[in-house]
Design a protein around this motif. Structure first.
Motif, PDB file in Angstrom:
ATOM      1  N   SER A 252       0.830  -1.205   0.000  1.00 12.10           N
ATOM      2  CA  SER A 252       0.000   0.000   0.000  1.00 12.10           C
ATOM      3  C   SER A 252       0.863   1.252   0.000  1.00 12.10           C
ATOM      4  N   ARG A 285     -10.847   2.284  -2.833  1.00 12.92           N
ATOM      5  CA  ARG A 285     -11.367   1.182  -2.022  1.00 12.92           C
ATOM      6  C   ARG A 285     -12.749   1.516  -1.452  1.00 12.92           C
ATOM      7  N   SER A 296     -11.389  -8.058  -3.548  1.00 11.17           N
ATOM      8  CA  SER A 296     -10.487  -8.590  -4.570  1.00 11.17           C
ATOM      9  C   SER A 296     -10.453  -7.689  -5.794  1.00 11.17           C
ATOM     10  N   GLN A 299      -8.132  -4.818  -5.096  1.00  7.54           N
ATOM     11  CA  GLN A 299      -6.729  -5.199  -5.213  1.00  7.54           C
ATOM     12  C   GLN A 299      -6.284  -5.235  -6.669  1.00  7.54           C
ATOM     13  N   GLN A 302      -5.942  -1.706  -7.811  1.00 11.36           N
ATOM     14  CA  GLN A 302      -4.714  -1.164  -7.244  1.00 11.36           C
ATOM     15  C   GLN A 302      -3.502  -1.589  -8.073  1.00 11.36           C
TER      16      GLN A 302
END
Length: 317
Positions: A252, A285, A296, A299, A302
């Protein structure tokens, strides 16, 4: 030939502008999207919640930005958070100040150890910090006997629950640390040396800069900031949980730094960009959660953002 050179210059200028300002545009676009399509998103309560959740990530990302500015990386920040969480219950009986101080000392020692391996021993940063990534969390679990410990000290828990003029204490701490890191980077000799080392370590060494001392200092700062994040996260959870504390935090933090415009090749630290990088990832998010999409998916998005940020920065040097 001239026309080709002009096109190349124009492309480089656009790429540089996107690298420097893309994160701000992305945050503005995401806020506009939520204002139109997400109910009750642009409220004080929701923003406060998002900022509280983002505060520990920002604190870790600030340290990571300094390390990346030296053309390094620190994969151990999540493990340092876990160690800080494991230390706190051992000293909380002597008072919150003692517990916090010991947690920060552990963070400094871990960071200095990483810096020693990188600067003095000559180990690649990714390898040096990987050792503590694995061993640090294992040590934290040993200290805590592999158990979650509930914390009930009101003064310590106030770090995660209290506010000043409506602003959560953890957010205020993150803001102060961001200002301090910005001042360190832009207004001190240490900051200029850090950037010079990241730009060209060999040239910095030949110029007589204290390369080893600066590197050890940078990693030590990163370690203590990770410990601060661990203290705040532990206070907010009202529990010490080394098994889960700081899990994947290094990813992160790296994401926020890269998205914020700090190049992985070093030589530059963008503190404001890092702040907005953390905000962007938190908003992504939160937006997905508001629209009932699984974590998921967040992610994967990201990961796509990381690839896009690195792609934009590929021609920097």
């Amino acid at each position: 030939m001239t026309q080709t050179a002009t096109k190349a210059t124009t492309k480089a200028t656009r790429t540089q502008w996107l690298q420097d300002n893309g994160v701000y545009v992305a945050v503005a676009a995401l806020l506009l999207f939520n204002a139109v399509f997400t109910a009750n998103f642009l409220t004080v309560g929701n923003f406060t919640t998002q900022l509280v959740q983002a505060a520990p990530v920002l604190i870790v990302a600030l340290g990571m930005a300094l390390v990346i500015g030296t053309e390094g990386v620190d994969l151990s920040v999540g493990a340092v958070m876990a160690l800080a969480a494991a230390i706190i219950p051992l000293y909380l009986g002597a008072g919150p100040l003692m517990a916090i101080t010991m947690a920060l000392v552990v963070g400094v020692l871990c960071g200095a150890f990483n810096g020693f391996l990188v600067a003095k021993v000559g180990i690649q940063p990714i390898v040096a910090t990987l050792a503590l990534l694995v061993g640090g969390r294992g040590l934290a679990l040993v200290i805590a006997n592999g158990q979650l410990v509930q914390l009930r000290d009101p003064a310590f828990l106030a770090l995660g629950t209290d506010d000043v003029l409506g602003i959560p204490v953890s957010v205020l701490i993150a803001i102060v640390l961001a200002l301090l890191v910005a001042g360190l980077t832009n207004r001190t000799t240490f900051g200029r040396q850090l950037v010079a080392i990241g730009g060209n370590r060999k040239a910095a060494t030949l110029a007589g800069l204290p390369v080893n001392r600066v590197l050890v200092g940078v990693y030590a700062i990163c370690g203590v900031l990770a410990a601060v994040a661990g203290v705040l996260a532990t206070s907010r959870l009202a529990a010490s949980d080394p098994a889960d504390m700081g899990m994947l935090m290094e990813l992160s933090a790296i994401t926020a730094v890269v998205v914020g415009g700090t190049p992985l090749t070093g030589g530059k630290v963008r503190v404001l960009g890092t702040v907005f990088g953390v905000i962007l990832m938190q908003l992504v998010r939160a937006t997905l959660i508001k629209h009932n999409l699984p974590d998921s998916i967040a992610q994967m998005i990201q990961a796509a953002i990381i690839v896009a940020a690195v792609y934009v920065a590929r021609e920097r040097r």
